[in-house]
Design a protein around this motif. Structure first.
Motif, PDB file in Angstrom:
ATOM      1  N   LEU A 208       1.471   0.818  -3.431  1.00 48.31           N
ATOM      2  CA  LEU A 208       1.079   2.140  -2.957  1.00 48.31           C
ATOM      3  C   LEU A 208       1.638   3.241  -3.849  1.00 48.31           C
ATOM      4  CD1 LEU A 208       1.564   1.612   0.889  1.00 48.31           C
ATOM      5  CD2 LEU A 208      -0.541   1.388  -0.447  1.00 48.31           C
ATOM      6  N   GLN A 209       2.964   3.300  -3.937  1.00 48.34           N
ATOM      7  CA  GLN A 209       3.672   4.244  -4.783  1.00 48.34           C
ATOM      8  C   GLN A 209       4.942   3.545  -5.230  1.00 48.34           C
ATOM      9  OE1 GLN A 209       4.433   7.897  -2.643  1.00 48.34           O
ATOM     10  NE2 GLN A 209       2.269   8.431  -2.457  1.00 48.34           N
ATOM     11  N   SER A 212       7.065   1.604  -2.625  1.00 49.61           N
ATOM     12  CA  SER A 212       6.280   1.373  -1.410  1.00 49.61           C
ATOM     13  C   SER A 212       5.137   0.406  -1.686  1.00 49.61           C
ATOM     14  CB  SER A 212       5.695   2.691  -0.870  1.00 49.61           C
ATOM     15  OG  SER A 212       6.718   3.566  -0.456  1.00 49.61           O
ATOM     16  N   TYR A 214       2.083  -2.297   0.478  1.00 50.04           N
ATOM     17  CA  TYR A 214       1.435  -2.744   1.721  1.00 50.04           C
ATOM     18  C   TYR A 214       1.213  -4.245   1.612  1.00 50.04           C
ATOM     19  CZ  TYR A 214      -2.333  -3.722   5.053  1.00 50.04           C
ATOM     20  OH  TYR A 214      -3.088  -4.266   6.048  1.00 50.04           O
ATOM     21  N   TYR A 254       5.010  -1.659   4.048  1.00 51.78           N
ATOM     22  CA  TYR A 254       4.127  -1.301   5.153  1.00 51.78           C
ATOM     23  C   TYR A 254       3.252  -2.502   5.509  1.00 51.78           C
ATOM     24  CZ  TYR A 254       5.624   3.464   4.349  1.00 51.78           C
ATOM     25  OH  TYR A 254       6.391   4.600   4.224  1.00 51.78           O
ATOM     26  N   TYR A 320       0.595   6.745   6.787  1.00 51.42           N
ATOM     27  CA  TYR A 320       0.957   6.636   5.378  1.00 51.42           C
ATOM     28  C   TYR A 320       0.032   5.654   4.651  1.00 51.42           C
ATOM     29  CZ  TYR A 320       3.774   5.866   1.190  1.00 51.42           C
ATOM     30  OH  TYR A 320       4.202   5.772  -0.109  1.00 51.42           O
ATOM     31  N   MET A 323      -3.431   7.073   4.023  1.00 48.03           N
ATOM     32  CA  MET A 323      -3.442   8.095   2.983  1.00 48.03           C
ATOM     33  C   MET A 323      -3.332   7.472   1.589  1.00 48.03           C
ATOM     34  SD  MET A 323      -0.970  11.030   4.641  1.00 48.03           S
ATOM     35  CE  MET A 323      -0.772  11.820   3.047  1.00 48.03           C
ATOM     36  N   ASN A 324      -2.672   6.323   1.480  1.00 51.52           N
ATOM     37  CA  ASN A 324      -2.324   5.793   0.167  1.00 51.52           C
ATOM     38  C   ASN A 324      -3.040   4.512  -0.232  1.00 51.52           C
ATOM     39  OD1 ASN A 324       0.165   7.413  -0.990  1.00 51.52           O
ATOM     40  ND2 ASN A 324       0.482   7.234   1.213  1.00 51.52           N
ATOM     41  N   LYS A 326      -6.027   3.673  -0.770  1.00 47.92           N
ATOM     42  CA  LYS A 326      -7.094   3.787  -1.775  1.00 47.92           C
ATOM     43  C   LYS A 326      -6.685   4.662  -2.958  1.00 47.92           C
ATOM     44  CE  LYS A 326     -10.820   2.934   1.502  1.00 47.92           C
ATOM     45  NZ  LYS A 326     -12.083   3.422   2.092  1.00 47.92           N
ATOM     46  N   GLY A 327      -5.391   4.978  -2.991  1.00 52.59           N
ATOM     47  CA  GLY A 327      -4.904   5.858  -4.057  1.00 52.59           C
ATOM     48  C   GLY A 327      -4.826   5.155  -5.399  1.00 52.59           C
TER      49      GLY A 327
END
Length: 327
Positions: A208-209, A212, A214, A254, A320, A323-324, A326-327
């Motif tokens: 994700l970032q 972070s 998933y 996550y 969270y 929001m992320n 599909k980033g």
């Protein structure tokens, strides 16, 4: 047979906790598997991903045995271990303990709450084994790290690791998460197949970032669950080794059940992982079980008030991810 139990969850991965330390139950080996199949059935009154039997240990503060809802025994369960950590620590009046599991004695400890009123525990995940015979995975090589298995997918790269239960992990993109690929792969390697004779837990991981990820896991013996503690730990390890995250730093993991934290440690080429997350109790219950007739009745159930606090974490985590992802 009258049985007292607690239903609880770690990251939405829910279990029935049965205390053999102080209740004096006498279960045969077959009884434990039959109890799991009977009480964990989602069509019945209780339902769960498995049963955690908390037992006395000769060389630790307590012992954990984990039986999946299909009656099979798991060598380890990170989300379940947090619940057992809480139960044993509260039972003994300690903030730290050592829990005997099938493969190792593991350190556990109470931690600061992830959010207010969320009971939070840290548990050790080890040993970490990359040798394919530890899973087992039948390939003509000693290890598999970020490599293709052509008969499973022409595109995905997999890492195989045992922690100590077996995991097959792939870093994926959003469109692969949204497809049926994980379900198809998971059913293939957990049915009759020559690659994984004992089956395997299959995780798709989306970065994700920095710090972070998933993780979604198809658990051997269970199917898709809200979360799998050892899978989240193994996924944190793999992303750290791929330099998507950093060793010794907190990774927020996550999942469909919420969020945990993992820290991967390396010492002289060997790895251990700290898994930090909730240990939430849902209710206490008394059940009358007749294994001969494969039936049970619930004679009492007392709901507890911890879930509402956990739902705040779950809502925050879901927002969270949305929001992320599909980033």
């Amino acid at each position: 047979m009258e049985v007292q139990l607690i239903k609880g969850h770690g990251s939405g991965n829910d279990f029935l906790i049965i205390d053999e330390m102080s209740n004096g139950y006498v279960f045969s080996e077959s009884d434990r598997g039959e109890l799991a199949k009977l009480l964990c059935n989602r069509r019945a009154e209780l339902g769960a991903d498995g049963i955690l039997f908390v037992m006395n240990s000769k060389n630790a503060d307590g012992r954990m045995r984990v039986f999946n809802s299909d009656g099979s025994e798991a060598s380890m369960c990170g989300n379940g271990l947090r619940l057992v950590a809480r139960y044993v620590c509260e039972h003994l009046g300690k903030n730290k303990a050592v829990i005997e599991t099938m493969k190792a004695n593991l350190k556990v400890s109470k931690q600061n709450d992830l959010l207010p009123d969320i009971h939070t525990y840290q548990v050790e995940i080890s040993p970490v084994l990359f040798e394919l015979n530890a899973l087992p995975l039948k390939l003509n090589k000693p290890t598999l790290f970020n490599e293709k298995i052509e008969e499973l997918s022409a595109d995905l790269r997999f890492t195989a690791v045992a922690v100590p239960n077996p995991h097959l992990i792939a870093i994926v993109e959003a469109d692969q998460l949204e497809s049926d690929l994980q379900k198809q792969l998971s059913e293939k390697v957990n049915g009759p197949n020559h690659l994984f004779p004992d089956g395997v837990n299959v995780s798709f991981v989306k970065n994700l970032q920095p710090g972070s990820i998933y993780v979604r896991t198809f658990e051997r013996g269970v199917g898709f669950t809200n979360a799998c503690g050892t899978a989240m730990s193994a996924s944190s390890l793999v992303t750290s080794l791929l330099e998507l995250n950093e060793l010794e730093n907190v990774v927020n993991v996550y999942n469909n059940g919420g969020r945990v934290q993992c820290v991967v440690h390396e010492c002289e080429g060997k790895y251990t992982i700290d898994l930090i997350g909730n240990a939430t109790y849902l209710y206490n219950a008394t059940v009358n079980v007749n294994l001969e007739h494969n039936s049970f009745t619930v004679s009492s159930k007392t709901d507890l008030s911890e879930q509402s606090s956990y739902e705040q974490l779950q809502t925050e985590a879901q927002r969270y991810v949305e929001m992320n992802i599909k980033g």
